[in-house]
Design a protein around this motif. Structure first.
Motif, PDB file in Angstrom:
ATOM      1  N   GLU A   1      24.063  -6.992  -5.991  1.00 12.94           N
ATOM      2  CA  GLU A   1      22.649  -6.464  -6.359  1.00 12.94           C
ATOM      3  C   GLU A   1      21.427  -6.875  -5.344  1.00 12.94           C
ATOM      4  N   LYS A   2      21.587  -7.797  -4.729  1.00 12.65           N
ATOM      5  CA  LYS A   2      20.845  -8.459  -3.525  1.00 12.65           C
ATOM      6  C   LYS A   2      20.969  -7.865  -2.477  1.00 12.65           C
ATOM      7  N   TRP A   3      21.818  -7.579  -2.042  1.00 15.92           N
ATOM      8  CA  TRP A   3      22.294  -6.724  -0.631  1.00 15.92           C
ATOM      9  C   TRP A   3      22.207  -5.368  -0.786  1.00 15.92           C
ATOM     10  N   GLY A   4      22.955  -5.218  -1.689  1.00 14.85           N
ATOM     11  CA  GLY A   4      23.448  -3.435  -1.954  1.00 14.85           C
ATOM     12  C   GLY A   4      24.908  -3.412  -1.931  1.00 14.85           C
ATOM     13  N   ARG A   5      25.509  -2.250  -2.422  1.00 14.81           N
ATOM     14  CA  ARG A   5      27.084  -1.946  -2.513  1.00 14.81           C
ATOM     15  C   ARG A   5      27.405  -1.858  -1.074  1.00 14.81           C
ATOM     16  N   ARG A   6      26.943  -1.366  -0.252  1.00 14.93           N
ATOM     17  CA  ARG A   6      27.626  -0.828   1.034  1.00 14.93           C
ATOM     18  C   ARG A   6      27.865  -2.100   1.927  1.00 14.93           C
ATOM     19  N   VAL A   7      26.616  -3.056   1.992  1.00 16.96           N
ATOM     20  CA  VAL A   7      26.805  -4.031   2.823  1.00 16.96           C
ATOM     21  C   VAL A   7      27.394  -5.130   2.284  1.00 16.96           C
ATOM     22  N   THR A   8      27.567  -5.133   1.192  1.00 18.80           N
ATOM     23  CA  THR A   8      28.223  -6.376   0.251  1.00 18.80           C
ATOM     24  C   THR A   8      29.920  -5.992   0.588  1.00 18.80           C
ATOM     25  N   LEU A   9      30.308  -4.810   0.369  1.00 20.74           N
ATOM     26  CA  LEU A   9      31.747  -4.392   0.334  1.00 20.74           C
ATOM     27  C   LEU A   9      32.141  -4.607   1.855  1.00 20.74           C
ATOM     28  N   THR A  10      31.265  -3.971   2.776  1.00 19.18           N
ATOM     29  CA  THR A  10      31.520  -4.248   4.322  1.00 19.18           C
ATOM     30  C   THR A  10      31.839  -5.725   4.779  1.00 19.18           C
ATOM     31  N   THR A  11      30.716  -6.367   4.284  1.00 20.46           N
ATOM     32  CA  THR A  11      30.745  -7.833   4.691  1.00 20.46           C
ATOM     33  C   THR A  11      32.133  -8.512   4.210  1.00 20.46           C
TER      34      THR A  11
ATOM     35  N   ALA B   1      35.834  -8.257  -2.055  1.00 21.58           N
ATOM     36  CA  ALA B   1      35.838  -6.758  -1.704  1.00 21.58           C
ATOM     37  C   ALA B   1      36.245  -5.898  -2.896  1.00 21.58           C
ATOM     38  N   TRP B   2      37.225  -6.263  -3.502  1.00 21.27           N
ATOM     39  CA  TRP B   2      37.634  -5.527  -4.798  1.00 21.27           C
ATOM     40  C   TRP B   2      36.670  -5.283  -5.608  1.00 21.27           C
ATOM     41  N   GLY B   3      35.971  -6.404  -5.841  1.00 21.88           N
ATOM     42  CA  GLY B   3      34.815  -6.169  -7.075  1.00 21.88           C
ATOM     43  C   GLY B   3      33.858  -5.338  -6.495  1.00 21.88           C
ATOM     44  N   ALA B   4      33.393  -5.680  -5.311  1.00 27.06           N
ATOM     45  CA  ALA B   4      32.341  -4.310  -4.570  1.00 27.06           C
ATOM     46  C   ALA B   4      32.985  -3.024  -4.893  1.00 27.06           C
ATOM     47  N   LEU B   5      34.180  -2.704  -4.530  1.00 27.35           N
ATOM     48  CA  LEU B   5      34.846  -1.563  -4.519  1.00 27.35           C
ATOM     49  C   LEU B   5      34.880  -0.832  -5.839  1.00 27.35           C
TER      50      LEU B   5
ATOM     51  N   VAL C   1      34.628  -0.357   8.409  1.00 25.79           N
ATOM     52  CA  VAL C   1      34.208   0.621   8.906  1.00 25.79           C
ATOM     53  C   VAL C   1      34.018   1.715   7.915  1.00 25.79           C
ATOM     54  N   ALA C   2      34.931   2.229   7.291  1.00 25.58           N
ATOM     55  CA  ALA C   2      34.956   3.464   6.358  1.00 25.58           C
ATOM     56  C   ALA C   2      33.822   2.957   5.145  1.00 25.58           C
ATOM     57  N   ALA C   3      33.873   1.594   4.829  1.00 26.20           N
ATOM     58  CA  ALA C   3      32.717   1.371   3.777  1.00 26.20           C
ATOM     59  C   ALA C   3      31.399   1.401   4.117  1.00 26.20           C
ATOM     60  N   TYR C   4      31.177   1.382   5.488  1.00 28.67           N
ATOM     61  CA  TYR C   4      29.694   1.315   5.930  1.00 28.67           C
ATOM     62  C   TYR C   4      29.375   2.824   5.969  1.00 28.67           C
ATOM     63  N   THR C   5      30.139   3.807   5.811  1.00 26.08           N
ATOM     64  CA  THR C   5      29.690   5.178   5.929  1.00 26.08           C
ATOM     65  C   THR C   5      29.442   5.780   4.499  1.00 26.08           C
ATOM     66  N   LEU C   6      29.665   4.810   3.479  1.00 21.26           N
ATOM     67  CA  LEU C   6      29.336   5.434   2.136  1.00 21.26           C
ATOM     68  C   LEU C   6      27.895   5.145   1.815  1.00 21.26           C
ATOM     69  N   PRO C   7      27.329   6.236   1.090  1.00 18.23           N
ATOM     70  CA  PRO C   7      26.013   6.087   0.817  1.00 18.23           C
ATOM     71  C   PRO C   7      25.588   4.803   0.076  1.00 18.23           C
ATOM     72  N   GLU C   8      24.307   4.199   0.046  1.00 21.70           N
ATOM     73  CA  GLU C   8      23.983   2.930  -0.727  1.00 21.70           C
ATOM     74  C   GLU C   8      23.320   3.624  -1.995  1.00 21.70           C
ATOM     75  N   LEU C   9      24.011   3.024  -3.048  1.00 24.52           N
ATOM     76  CA  LEU C   9      23.553   3.453  -4.339  1.00 24.52           C
ATOM     77  C   LEU C   9      22.888   2.405  -5.107  1.00 24.52           C
ATOM     78  N   LYS C  10      22.383   1.232  -4.517  1.00 26.80           N
ATOM     79  CA  LYS C  10      21.789   0.376  -5.220  1.00 26.80           C
ATOM     80  C   LYS C  10      20.381   0.633  -6.173  1.00 26.80           C
ATOM     81  N   GLY C  11      20.411   0.568  -7.402  1.00 31.30           N
ATOM     82  CA  GLY C  11      19.180   0.828  -8.033  1.00 31.30           C
ATOM     83  C   GLY C  11      18.809   2.380  -8.268  1.00 31.30           C
ATOM     84  N   THR C  12      20.040   3.213  -8.140  1.00 29.40           N
ATOM     85  CA  THR C  12      19.937   4.501  -8.531  1.00 29.40           C
ATOM     86  C   THR C  12      20.484   4.716  -9.852  1.00 29.40           C
ATOM     87  N   ALA C  13      20.051   5.801 -10.375  1.00 30.15           N
ATOM     88  CA  ALA C  13      20.691   6.485 -11.601  1.00 30.15           C
ATOM     89  C   ALA C  13      22.018   6.778 -11.362  1.00 30.15           C
TER      90      ALA C  13
END
Length: 482
Positions: free
Chosen positions: A357-367, A402-406, A466-478
Motif C-alpha cells: 500500500e506504500k509503494w504499490g503492487r507492481r513495484v513491491t512484487l518486482t522488488t 513476492a507470493w503475498g504481493a502476487l 521483468v514480467a511483473a513490472y509490465t502489469l498495470p499498477e492498481l493501487k487505490g483503484t476500485a
C-alpha cells in the motif's frame, strides 16, 4: 477513514434500490453495494473473514510443506530413489493444476463459500487417508486427490477476501491472508522436525494431522459470507443487501488494519461501470474471456510470473530437506535447518503487506522477485551451515513476500464475471511449473550440483520480475476500475 458508511436509501422504501425485495441493482445516483463495501473501514467482520479464510490457507500450506519432510523420510524408510520421491511431490501438483483451474470456474458459477468448503473437505479427508498408504502407488493416487482440493481452494480464498476488502487496504488484506501460508508452513516444519524422524511410522502421524481441514470445512460453510459481487451477479439481491448491512453494522477492527482518509476525487462507480472500465479506451473490444484483447497482455504477464515463481519456489523448498540430508546432514539436523529457514517467511509477508500500500503492487512484487533472484544465487554458493541458513532465510523472506504481493495483484486484474476464473487459470498454469520443478531437481543435482540448480531458480525469478513490472499498477483503484 470514517467509520460510518455513506448514506443509502431506506430499505423500507418500495423504490429503494437496496431493498431486500428489489431485484434491481442500485441506481446510478446511489452508491452500489460494492462501493459501500469499498468505503467501509476494516471491521471486526472483515477480521473474522480474514482469519477464517486464513486458517484454511494455513492448513493448505501445512499439507504442502509436510511433503518435503515426508519425501526425505520415505527415501530412507521405503528405499525410494530421488526420481520416485519426485513423483510424490509432482503428482500432487498435477492435481493442484487441475483443481486451480476447475475451482475458479466452479466459484464463478456456484459461489466462493461453497467451493471453499468443498475443497477443504476433499483434501482434508484425502490427507488423512494418505496416512494409511501401503505403498508408493496408493500414496501417489491420494496425493493427486489431495492436490485437486488444495489447488481449487487457494484462488477461491484470495478472491473471497479481495472482494470484501475495503479498497484502500485491499492489497494489505490479501497479503495478510497469504501470510497464513507461512504459519502453515512453519507448522509443517515443526511437525516434520518433531514427528517424522521418530520412527518408520512418523510420516504417517504427520499425514494424520492433515485431516483437520475436513472438520474445518464445516466451520467455513456455516460462518463465512458469500461474495456480494457473486450474489448480485446471480440476482440474489436480498442476500447481497443483508451481507453488506452486516458488515456496515460491525464495529471497527484493529487500528493497524485501517487506512487513512480516502483521497479527494474518488470515483463512485457501480459494478457494471467498474467492470466495463477494465476494458480501457478500446470501446470496440469485446471482453469474452481472460484472453480477450483488452486483457491479453496482462494475462500473459500474470501467467509468466505464476509459472516462474512456482518453478523456483516448489523446486527449492520441496527439496531443501532432501538436499540437506543427501549432503550428509542427519534427518533431524536437515529438518531443523529447514525450520529455521521457514520462520523467515513471516517477516517477508509483514514487509510486503506494508509496502504494497506504500509503494504499490507492481513495484513491491518486482522488488521482492529481484530479491528472490539474488537470494537463490547466494544459496547456490552456500557451503557452511551458517551460510545455508543465512541464504535460505533471505530466500524465504523475499520469495514469500513476492507470493503475498502476487495474490494481491491477481483479483484486481479482472472484472467480476472473470475474476475467480482469471486467478484460477493463472494458478493452474503456474502449477505446470510446480509439476516440473520436483522432477528436474534430481538430474540437475547430478549434472551440476546445488549451484546449477539454484542458478536456474535465480534466472526464473529474474524473468518473473521483468514480467511483473509490465502489469498495470492498481493501487487505490476500485476492484475492476482498470
Amino acid at each position: 477513514m470514517n467509520s460510518t458508511p455513506p448514506p443509502s436509501p431506506s430499505p423500507s422504501s418500495p423504490s429503494s434500490p437496496h431493498s431486500p425485495q428489489s431485484p434491481q441493482s442500485p441506481s446510478a445516483g446511489a452508491l452500489s453495494r460494492t462501493e459501500r463495501l469499498d468505503r467501509l473501514p476494516v471491521t471486526r467482520r472483515h477480521t473474522r473473514l480474514l482469519t477464517g479464510s486464513g486458517i484454511g490457507w494455513a492448513l493448505d500450506a501445512m499439507d504442502v510443506g509436510l511433503i518435503g519432510f515426508i519425501m526425505a523420510a520415505l527415501t530412507q524408510h521405503w528405499g525410494l530413489s530421488h526420481t520416485q520421491t519426485s513423483w510424490i511431490a509432482s503428482v500432487g501438483f498435477i492435481g493442484m493444476a487441475l483443481g486451480a483451474t476447475v475451482g475458479g470456474l466452479l466459484a464463478d458459477r456456484f459461489g466462493r463459500r461453497h467451493v471453499f468448503a468443498l475443497t477443504l473437505l476433499v483434501y482434508g479427508l484425502a490427507t488423512g487417508a494418505a496416512a494409511l498408504s501401503t505403498g508408493l502407488v496408493m500414496l501417489l493416487v491420494l496425493r493427486f486427490v489431495i492436490g485437486l482440493g488444495l489447488g481449487a481452494e487457494l484462488p477461491v480464498a484470495s478472491t473471497l477476501v479481495s472482494e470484501f476488502s475495503p479498497r484502500a487496504v485491499r492489497g494489505r488484506m490479501v497479503v495478510l491472508l497469504e501470510a497464513f501460508w507461512a504459519v502453515g508452513w512453519i507448522a509443517a516444519a515443526v511437525i516434520g522436525t518433531l514427528l517424522v524422524p521418530l520412527g518408520d511410522n512418523g510420516w504417517r502421524w504427520a499425514f494424520a494431522i492433515g485431516v483437520i481441514p475436513a472438520a474445518y470445512a464445516l466451520v467455513v460453510r456455516l460462518t463465512l459470507p458469500e461474495s456480494v459481487r457473486f450474489l448480485e451477479s446471480r440476482g440474489r439481491h436480498a442476500e447481497a443487501e443483508a451481507t453488506v448491512r452486516e458488515f456496515e453494522a460491525s464495529e471497527p477492527g484493529p487500528k493497524f488494519l485501517q487506512a487513512g482518509t480516502p483521497a479527494p476525487g474518488d470515483r463512485v462507480l457501480d459494478e457494471a461501470q467498474r467492470d466495463a472500465a477494465i476494458i480501457g479506451t478500446d470501446g470496440d473490444a469485446e471482453v469474452t474471456g481472460i484472453w480477450s484483447k483488452p486483457l491479453r497482455r496482462r494475462t500473459a504477464a500474470f501467467w509468466t510470473v505464476w509459472f516462474c515463481i512456482n518453478l523456483s519456489y516448489y523446486g527449492a523448498f520441496t527439496w531443501i530437506p532432501s538436499i540437506l540430508a543427501s549432503n550428509g546432514y542427519s534427518l533431524v539436523k536437515s529438518f531443523t535447518f529447514t525450520l529455521v529457514i521457514t520462520v523467515a517467511q513471516l517477516p517477508g509477508y509483514a514487509c510486503a503487506a506494508w509496502l504494497i500500500e506504500k509503494w504499490g503492487r507492481r513495484v513491491t512484487l518486482t522488488t521482492f522477485l529481484v530479491g528472490s533472484a539474488c537470494a537463490a544465487g547466494l544459496y547456490g554458493l552456500a557451503d557452511a551451515g551458517w551460510q545455508i541458513i543465512a541464504a535460505g532465510c533471505l530466500l524465504s523472506f523475499f520469495n514469500l513476500g513476492a507470493w503475498g504481493a502476487l495474490y494481491a495483484v491477481g483479483p484486481e486484474l479482472y472484472p467480476t464475471p472473470l475474476r475467480a476464473t482469471g486467478t484460477g487459470a493463472a494458478t493452474g498454469f503456474g502449477r505446470i511449473a510446480s509439476i516440473i520443478a520436483p522432477l528436474i531437481v534430481p538430474p540437475l543435482l547430478v549434472f551440476g550440483g546445488t549451484g546449477i540448480l539454484f542458478a536456474l531458480f535465480g534466472v526464473a525469478f529474474a524473468v518473473a520480475a521483468v514480467a511483473a513490472y509490465t502489469l498495470p499498477e492498481l493501487k487505490g483503484t476500485a476492484l475492476a476500475e482498470r
